[in-house]
Design an enzyme around this catalytic site. Sequence first.
Site, PDB file in Angstrom:
ATOM      1  N   HIS B  70       0.832  -1.216   0.000  1.00 25.19           N
ATOM      2  CA  HIS B  70       0.000   0.000   0.000  1.00 25.19           C
ATOM      3  C   HIS B  70       0.859   1.255   0.000  1.00 25.19           C
ATOM      4  O   HIS B  70       1.977   1.261   0.545  1.00 25.19           O
ATOM      5  CB  HIS B  70      -0.997  -0.001   1.170  1.00 25.19           C
ATOM      6  CG  HIS B  70      -0.381   0.018   2.534  1.00 25.19           C
ATOM      7  ND1 HIS B  70       0.007   1.172   3.155  1.00 25.19           N
ATOM      8  CD2 HIS B  70      -0.107  -0.989   3.399  1.00 25.19           C
ATOM      9  CE1 HIS B  70       0.489   0.879   4.356  1.00 25.19           C
ATOM     10  NE2 HIS B  70       0.437  -0.426   4.529  1.00 25.19           N
ATOM     11  N   ASP B  72      -0.200   4.354   1.119  1.00 26.86           N
ATOM     12  CA  ASP B  72      -0.512   5.365   2.136  1.00 26.86           C
ATOM     13  C   ASP B  72       0.211   5.087   3.448  1.00 26.86           C
ATOM     14  O   ASP B  72       0.727   3.991   3.680  1.00 26.86           O
ATOM     15  CB  ASP B  72      -2.024   5.463   2.374  1.00 26.86           C
ATOM     16  CG  ASP B  72      -2.642   4.169   2.867  1.00 26.86           C
ATOM     17  OD1 ASP B  72      -2.188   3.076   2.431  1.00 26.86           O
ATOM     18  OD2 ASP B  72      -3.570   4.229   3.690  1.00 26.86           O
ATOM     19  N   ASP B  98       6.370   1.057   7.410  1.00 23.64           N
ATOM     20  CA  ASP B  98       4.998   0.684   7.008  1.00 23.64           C
ATOM     21  C   ASP B  98       4.527   1.617   5.913  1.00 23.64           C
ATOM     22  O   ASP B  98       3.876   2.617   6.194  1.00 23.64           O
ATOM     23  CB  ASP B  98       4.093   0.719   8.244  1.00 23.64           C
ATOM     24  CG  ASP B  98       2.714   0.142   7.973  1.00 23.64           C
ATOM     25  OD1 ASP B  98       2.499  -0.456   6.919  1.00 23.64           O
ATOM     26  OD2 ASP B  98       1.851   0.327   8.845  1.00 23.64           O
ATOM     27  N   GLU B 128      -5.083   1.885   2.954  1.00 24.74           N
ATOM     28  CA  GLU B 128      -4.973   0.692   3.798  1.00 24.74           C
ATOM     29  C   GLU B 128      -5.025   1.038   5.273  1.00 24.74           C
ATOM     30  O   GLU B 128      -5.449   0.226   6.092  1.00 24.74           O
ATOM     31  CB  GLU B 128      -3.666  -0.049   3.494  1.00 24.74           C
ATOM     32  CG  GLU B 128      -3.611  -1.470   4.067  1.00 24.74           C
ATOM     33  CD  GLU B 128      -3.047  -1.548   5.486  1.00 24.74           C
ATOM     34  OE1 GLU B 128      -3.208  -2.608   6.121  1.00 24.74           O
ATOM     35  OE2 GLU B 128      -2.441  -0.560   5.978  1.00 24.74           O
ATOM     36  N   GLU B 129      -4.601   2.260   5.616  1.00 26.75           N
ATOM     37  CA  GLU B 129      -4.449   2.626   7.033  1.00 26.75           C
ATOM     38  C   GLU B 129      -5.728   3.191   7.648  1.00 26.75           C
ATOM     39  O   GLU B 129      -5.706   3.664   8.790  1.00 26.75           O
ATOM     40  CB  GLU B 129      -3.311   3.650   7.194  1.00 26.75           C
ATOM     41  CG  GLU B 129      -1.931   3.127   6.788  1.00 26.75           C
ATOM     42  CD  GLU B 129      -1.381   2.081   7.767  1.00 26.75           C
ATOM     43  OE1 GLU B 129      -2.103   1.684   8.692  1.00 26.75           O
ATOM     44  OE2 GLU B 129      -0.226   1.665   7.572  1.00 26.75           O
ATOM     45  N   GLU B 157       4.095  -6.147   3.642  1.00 25.28           N
ATOM     46  CA  GLU B 157       4.003  -5.501   4.953  1.00 25.28           C
ATOM     47  C   GLU B 157       5.225  -5.900   5.791  1.00 25.28           C
ATOM     48  O   GLU B 157       5.776  -6.994   5.600  1.00 25.28           O
ATOM     49  CB  GLU B 157       2.735  -5.971   5.691  1.00 25.28           C
ATOM     50  CG  GLU B 157       1.435  -5.420   5.133  1.00 25.28           C
ATOM     51  CD  GLU B 157       1.056  -4.068   5.743  1.00 25.28           C
ATOM     52  OE1 GLU B 157       1.860  -3.496   6.518  1.00 25.28           O
ATOM     53  OE2 GLU B 157      -0.045  -3.585   5.420  1.00 25.28           O
ATOM     54  N   HIS B 331       3.840   2.727  12.537  1.00 28.51           N
ATOM     55  CA  HIS B 331       3.020   3.748  13.218  1.00 28.51           C
ATOM     56  C   HIS B 331       3.749   4.396  14.394  1.00 28.51           C
ATOM     57  O   HIS B 331       3.214   5.325  14.998  1.00 28.51           O
ATOM     58  CB  HIS B 331       1.677   3.194  13.723  1.00 28.51           C
ATOM     59  CG  HIS B 331       0.854   2.510  12.667  1.00 28.51           C
ATOM     60  ND1 HIS B 331      -0.473   2.202  12.865  1.00 28.51           N
ATOM     61  CD2 HIS B 331       1.151   2.082  11.431  1.00 28.51           C
ATOM     62  CE1 HIS B 331      -0.941   1.583  11.767  1.00 28.51           C
ATOM     63  NE2 HIS B 331       0.041   1.522  10.887  1.00 28.51           N
TER      64      HIS B 331
END
Lengths: 358, 358
Positions: B70, B72, B98, B128-129, B157, B331
Site C-alpha cells: 500500500h 498510504d 509501514d 490501507e491505514e 508488509e 506507526h
Amino acid sequence: MPSLDLSQDVVTLTRALCDLESVSGHEGPIADAVEEALRRLPHLRVDRDGDAVVARTELGRGERVVLAGHLDTVPLAATPNLPTWVEGGLVYGRGTCDMKGGVAVQLALAAAVEAPVRDVTYVFYDGEEIESEHNGLGRIARTHPEWLDAQFAVLLEPTDGLVEGGCNGTMRVDVTTKGVAAHSARAWKGHNAIHDAGEVLTRLAAYEPRQVEVDGLVYRESLNAVRIAGGVAGNVIPDACRVEVNYRFAPSTSAADAEAHLRDLLQGFEVAVTDRADGARPGLDRPAAAAFVAAMGGVVKPKYGWTDVARFSALGVPAVNYGPGDPMKAHADDEFVPAHQVVEAEAALRRWLSAPPA
Amino acid sequence: MPSLDLSQDVVTLTRALCDLESVSGHEGPIADAVEEALRRLPHLRVDRDGDAVVARTELGRGERVVLAGHLDTVPLAATPNLPTWVEGGLVYGRGTCDMKGGVAVQLALAAAVEAPVRDVTYVFYDGEEIESEHNGLGRIARTHPEWLDAQFAVLLEPTDGLVEGGCNGTMRVDVTTKGVAAHSARAWKGHNAIHDAGEVLTRLAAYEPRQVEVDGLVYRESLNAVRIAGGVAGNVIPDACRVEVNYRFAPSTSAADAEAHLRDLLQGFEVAVTDRADGARPGLDRPAAAAFVAAMGGVVKPKYGWTDVARFSALGVPAVNYGPGDPMKAHADDEFVPAHQVVEAEAALRRWLSAPPA
C-alpha cells in the site's frame, strides 16, 4: 419583591412557592420572600446566611427541635412544568414534591404556632440539588453551627407522609485492575485487565448485604458495582479496568469501619475511596423524637438513601425524614404532590408542636 | 510531478518514496509518480483505478504471482518525522517501515526483472491505514478482480524479513447483559447488569485458546474482552453492561463456525456480531509458494494479526506476508526500517523471480 401570605391555606401556599421558580443557583428571590414574610412575625428571630434563612422561637423551652427544608429545585422539565396546576387533588409542577410542599408546611407552622411546647428552629436553605459543596445546610453547619443546635430535627423531604428515621451511610470506591497492553492478535504478549475485573464482580455478586438494627429500626445495606469501564480499542488487550462500587451501610457503622470492611472484601485489588459519608442514627430514644413518632401514629421506617439528616447527625442532632409527596416523583417530569398529604403533614406537625412534651 | 528513478539503489528509492508524503486520503501525487515511472517500462502493462496502480508482465508463464503493497501511511508524528534521515544504518521517518521499504522493493523488481520465470503482477494501492471501506485492494477486488488473478501472492508488509503465512480470522461481538435500574440505596428493587457481566468475564478468563495446524503452520488463537462499559451514575443500579469481545481464530475455521463457537461459549448471554472477517490459509502446498519459501531459506511462521492477505485468500489466492521492517515500529513516532533489510528483501525476491519453477 413577591410577597408571601403565610396565613393562606397550605396548598395555595405550596403553589405560590413553586411559582417562585428557584432552580439551584437562583434561590435569591425566594429566599428574599421567605425572609420578608418571616420578619413580619414578631414571635420569631430571623437570621440569614447567603440564600439560607433561619427563624426561631426563643421561648426558653426545655427542648428545641428543627424543621428543615431546601428552597431550590432541579431544572424545569423539557416541556416547562411551571406554573403549577391542579388536577384530581394533585398539585403538579416542578418543586411540588421536592420539596415546596414541605417548605409550605414549615412556613404555615412558623406563622400559626406562636407558642409551641418545644422551641422550634425553622431552617430554609439553598443548594441541595447540586454538588455537596454548595449545600446551604452544610454551609450553616460550618459557619453558624449554633443555629442548628437542637435535640431533634425533622427534614421535610418527601417520604409519602411516612416517618423515615436516620439514613444509611454511603461510600464510593474505585477498584482498579492493571494489565499489560498488547495487540489482541498476540494476546499472550499482554495481560487482560478486564478479565481480572471478573473476580471483583464475582465477589460483589456473591456478597450478601447485612440488615442491621439501629435504635429499633432495621437498616438494609447494599453493595453494588454502579459503573465499569475498561479498554481503549477493539484490537488492544486492555491494560486497565475500573469498577466503581457504591456501598450503603447502616448508621451504626462508621465510614471508617465501612471502608475497612470493603477493603477486606476486595483484598488483592487496588481500592481508592472517592466519596464517603457517615449515615445518621434515627435517635428514637430522645424524648422529642418519641413524642414526634407518637404524634405521627407510631409507624417509623428506616431511610436507606443518604439525605441531609446526616448533616444534623454529624452535629449530634438525631433526625428523621418526614414530608408530603412520593419520593419517586421527585425530579420527575410529571412531578406532583397530593394536596391532602400537604394538609395532613401540616396538621400532624401542628399537633406535635402543640402537645405537651411526653 | 515528482519523478521516480527506479534504477537507483533500493534504500535511496525508499527515502524518495517516503519524502513523497502520502497520508491516507492524499495518495494522488505518489500514485501519479508510481504510474508514470512504471509506464516508462515497456515490459509492463499498467492499469490504474483511483489511486491504485497495477502493473504486470504478460509473458505467458505457467504461473502468476502478485507482489502487493500500500502507498498510504498514517499521519506524521507530532514532531514531524519527514523528510527521512539515516542514522546507524537505519532509515527513519514516517512510512519507512509501514511500508515504503516494501514498495521500493516492488518498484526496483518491476524495473530490473524484465523476464521473470513467473509472470508477476505488481499491485500498489491506497487507503490501507483507514476504515476498511476505503481499502484500495478491496476496491480492486470488487471492480477488477481479474487484475488480482494469480496462484500466489506476497504482501510486503513489515515482518522483520520473516515469511509469515496466511493470517488468523477476526471477529468482534458485543455481549450485553440487561438489568433493572433502581436507586443504589434500594438496590433490591433493581437488578445489577454489571454483576451479571462477571460470569462473561469468568468464562473468557477461563477459556484456553486453541492452537491449530493449517498447511503445516500452527496458528495460535486468542479470545479477549477488549472493552467493557456499564452504568449511568454513581447512585443508580446499572440496567445494562456491554462487553466487547475480540476472537482471533485459525484460518481453517470459517467466520461462521467461529461465530457458532463463540455463541456456544457465551450461551445464556445476548451476543451481537459487530465485525467478522475470515482468515487466510498460507497455501504453502502451491508450487509458487513452495519455491518462494525455499528462496527465503525455508523458515515460515504463522501470521496472527488480520492483514490484507485475507483479501487475496477470499479471491482464492493463497498469500503470505513478507517485508522489511520490524512490525512493532509501524506507526511508531520513531518509525524506521533497517537499510540492510530492504536490500536483502529485494535480493531474495529477485532470486525467487529469477529461479526456474520448482
